[in-house]
Design a protein around this motif. Structure first.
Motif, PDB file in Angstrom:
ATOM      1  N   MET A 100       0.795  -1.221   0.000  1.00 18.74           N
ATOM      2  CA  MET A 100       0.000   0.000   0.000  1.00 18.74           C
ATOM      3  C   MET A 100       0.834   1.281   0.000  1.00 18.74           C
ATOM      4  N   ARG A 101       2.061   1.218  -0.476  1.00 14.29           N
ATOM      5  CA  ARG A 101       2.860   2.438  -0.579  1.00 14.29           C
ATOM      6  C   ARG A 101       3.150   2.723  -2.050  1.00 14.29           C
ATOM      7  N   ILE A 102       3.135   3.994  -2.381  1.00 13.73           N
ATOM      8  CA  ILE A 102       3.384   4.380  -3.766  1.00 13.73           C
ATOM      9  C   ILE A 102       4.876   4.332  -4.050  1.00 13.73           C
ATOM     10  N   LEU A 103       5.220   3.745  -5.177  1.00  9.44           N
ATOM     11  CA  LEU A 103       6.633   3.601  -5.540  1.00  9.44           C
ATOM     12  C   LEU A 103       7.049   4.720  -6.483  1.00  9.44           C
ATOM     13  N   SER A 104       8.278   5.149  -6.362  1.00  5.77           N
ATOM     14  CA  SER A 104       8.766   6.249  -7.195  1.00  5.77           C
ATOM     15  C   SER A 104       9.078   5.743  -8.600  1.00  5.77           C
ATOM     16  N   PRO A 105       9.058   6.640  -9.589  1.00  7.88           N
ATOM     17  CA  PRO A 105       9.441   6.251 -10.955  1.00  7.88           C
ATOM     18  C   PRO A 105      10.835   5.617 -11.001  1.00  7.88           C
ATOM     19  N   GLU A 106      11.731   6.054 -10.124  1.00  3.78           N
ATOM     20  CA  GLU A 106      13.080   5.494 -10.112  1.00  3.78           C
ATOM     21  C   GLU A 106      13.033   4.013  -9.727  1.00  3.78           C
ATOM     22  N   PHE A 107      12.250   3.706  -8.704  1.00  8.30           N
ATOM     23  CA  PHE A 107      12.097   2.319  -8.285  1.00  8.30           C
ATOM     24  C   PHE A 107      11.512   1.494  -9.438  1.00  8.30           C
ATOM     25  N   VAL A 108      10.432   2.013  -9.991  1.00  5.46           N
ATOM     26  CA  VAL A 108       9.720   1.298 -11.054  1.00  5.46           C
ATOM     27  C   VAL A 108      10.649   1.013 -12.231  1.00  5.46           C
ATOM     28  N   ALA A 109      11.521   1.966 -12.532  1.00  8.08           N
ATOM     29  CA  ALA A 109      12.416   1.824 -13.688  1.00  8.08           C
ATOM     30  C   ALA A 109      13.329   0.604 -13.573  1.00  8.08           C
TER      31      ALA A 109
END
Lengths: 276, 276, 276, 276
Positions: A166-175
């Protein structure tokens, strides 16, 4: 043992012929074959299951020679994928995956469950799966995410599954996990993007609710959709009761999407999935 | 002949008892009964079907006396409703309603079909229903809408049904038919509000599409939802093919919602429907 | 704490009034109410949730006095039911129920799991639920069944749930648990009664398969149906793959039916269920 | 203009390659391709859509030369099929097909509607389709059927559609239209074979009802299934109300199955359909 060949490239005449010719000349036996040509951008997709013995390098070289430049070729099989699960407090998706895993029904090895809460530790350990508790308390979002990322990377998984994380992930993580990070969203996307979709659904008075499994990209809840499913609801159900009813849909949809992905049935192309 | 009593008021203890006592003392026979208490605002809803002879004024007076101030009482029956249909060019919802009407399955009298195009005139007249063509060409939105409103008012309908009427209606128009104006939207609301929902669905790569029948209020596609339904789609379908596939869902959902409304099974409360 | 009143009797005028009058005079507060009159045999059913303090004996006596002879009155609440599960080798329904039980979502206490095989022992014990292995090897059907019955009776459960128990029970066994013995059948009954429904479904080439949760009576697969659900299948799926796909439907349908039964939402009347 | 190639034969290595090689050498462009190998009898199916100019005889000869003996090759396109409809008294399937026909959505020319009652004559003629009334009164079953068969044969249709035709056809009749005679059965086959399925469904207390479109063979309701669909029902619905609710499912399922058949997406193999 079945092998899998996944090819995609700009469409042109004769692609099926050229691919199957290579397979035929290697004396390989096609057991199942699917093709699709995407018409908006004229892109060709083919997924072939085959059996037989072959020299991997020679086969790949022959395929590359036969096919246009810019082709993407994936030669793989249905072996189990290495995965890491992220969870928070809700158990239903995690439970369902742990059970499937325990009975060899998941086509994956769960290397670890990582959570920002401790409540699912006991459940996870019952099934002899490592559980790592990484609290977010007293840490900045960046610090916590870096810690989680480090923990994941230690396992070097092929896929990361957000089983109600339930935590939003940053674009950096997603990348780091492009097309390898799968989330279950508890609404019928694109309806009710964001937090509290059941509260939103209750507020809007919808007659159907749903769940969506999707790859995660940089924009919240905007990644390629893998699977969706729904159940009817009515005015007698509170937001909390909708959430309860929705859990069974969520866990089934997530499991279904993982089966598709782990069995190599899914191409991602632009922001959509092509599923064989 | 069955009678219908629809009551809603702030909840308090003893409402079912008080209502059924009045019916019992009038020697009326309840054949079906539904109650619901909305918990957010503590509001009571009851729908009762009953048989027997009664003096309408006395019964209403007795009910009002027994019930708290602010109660809304509707004493009606399942007789056919007078309706006007608005359409544009697509035939599938109109066809379906004309057929049901012709075979006495709609529980309504279609007084007229009004359209801003002429293409559905032949179809409508086949079924001996008046067709009125009111072109929007060369008119301002206000002028056209005023003309349409005038045409509708001449028929004095109880309900107006937008059977794929593709023009946006002003809040002023909508205000004339509060909770009496029903629209079929070709998406699973609140996903894909506005124009071209199938193109939006294709673009987003969803795996399920749907349709929503709802009362129209001042905000576009925001009114109380009456019925929704869905069908699965996949990557092989273009936006046009999704639209084709969606038509069958649209016509069935609209017909289903009209049955609920015309049979007096629907309460509207705030922005939601309570359906018995 | 919510109380539940379930009443059924031959229909006559004034029943709702008479029942709610008793509740009103006891100063009880109805929070939800459902009635249904079965028209074939003219039988009345009413389920009422209410809150407030009352003298159980006085309330029951007042209700009996107000209602016709032959009435059945059940005054209960939503407390957890005591249940025993029977299983064989397949884990999916048992797993699902053990998980729900572990997270307090089942509204039941699983007193014991009894099986004619040992394969599910580990799973069951992980969740601190007693597991009793009663092999059928070298025993007559009667001997084995008597042993199983004895084991169940030692726990004195309110309900016995057949969570994929693959042995046929005798009418004598069934008679001990009239309307208290629930089975999940892996087909959309009445299609494919008996053994191997997925093999039958494959053979017949159906496009949809399903699962049915029902009370068990003397005739195989003929008892009152509580819940059913389905999924689409196609020609690409073998009987084994249909069985795999069907498991998720089976577990969800069984859990749904248990929720209905344990929450006292189900009347059994003749060979059908009335569900509120 | 798209062409269609439908091939089925015993499976062997290299079939896709051999077929696509022929197409490639004729400079034809595959736009969509589906293959399936049935594993029980090891039978190969392939459906190819392609564009381009070709000499029909040469192409067929090249394909036959490339493929094993016993191959079945169908070279066709998506042109409209000639069909005759049989109906009795219920209008809903006939209405739906007439509407689709009128708006060019059926991919068929309805040459005639034949009925053993007159009630649907007006409806049919509204849409400028010939209606032939062949009463069964005062005739033996054989006489009536011979008359109907004669009437159909006068139109020489490619397919005959039973749009709620309520008379049982003899094996002799059926033999004239092997895999060309399509029926809509008002149940979820194989549940409720035979007459009055809704009465049977009501009696059994099922929670879901359905409809099945299938090819007709010599055994009643036993032919290859093309499409099925369902809707939920509950205890409040009488057999008559289930029948009403079922009509919408019947018409949609029949239309869907006709689309599949007329677009040449269906292979019949033994008693099953393979659908691309």
């Amino acid at each position: 043992m079945s092998h899998l060949l996944l090819i995609n490239c700009p469409d042109e005449r004769g692609l099926v012929y050229k691919i199957t010719e290579v397979l035929f000349k290697h004396a390989l036996n096609i057991s199942s074959n699917g093709e699709f040509v995407e018409r908006e951008f004229n892109h060709f997709f083919m997924r072939t299951e085959f059996t037989g013995d072959f020299d991997r390098e020679v086969l790949l070289q022959d395929l590359r020679q036969a096919l246009p430049a810019g082709v993407t070729i994936k030669l793989t099989d249905k072996r189990k994928k290495d995965i890491v699960l992220l969870a928070t407090k809700e158990h239903h998706c995690l439970s369902d995956l742990l059970i499937r895993h325990a009975f060899q029904e998941l086509n994956a090895r769960i290397l670890c469950v990582i959570s920002n809460h401790e409540v699912l530790a006991d459940l996870t350990r019952k099934f002899d799966v490592p559980f790592q508790y990484i609290s977010h308390e007293g840490k900045s979002r960046e610090e916590h995410e870096a810690e989680v990322l480090g923990a994941i990377q230690a396992y070097n998984p092929e896929f990361v599954v957000l089983a109600k994380y339930m935590r939003i992930l940053s674009p950096e993580f997603v990348a780091h996990y492009s097309n390898r990070l799968i989330n279950i969203h508890h609404s019928f996307l694109p309806a009710f993007v964001g937090a509290n979709p059941y509260a939103q659904a209750y507020e809007r008075g919808v007659k159907i609710i749903g769940a969506t499994a999707h790859f995660v990209n940089e924009q919240l809840d905007q990644g390629p959709i893998i699977a969706q499913s729904i159940i009817p609801v009515d005015h007698t159900q509170s937001a909390r009761e909708m959430a309860q009813a929705g859990r069974d849909v969520e866990k089934i949809v997530l499991a279904k999407s993982l089966k598709l992905v782990f069995d190599e049935q899914v191409f991602v192309y632009r922001n959509k999935t092509i599923i064989f």
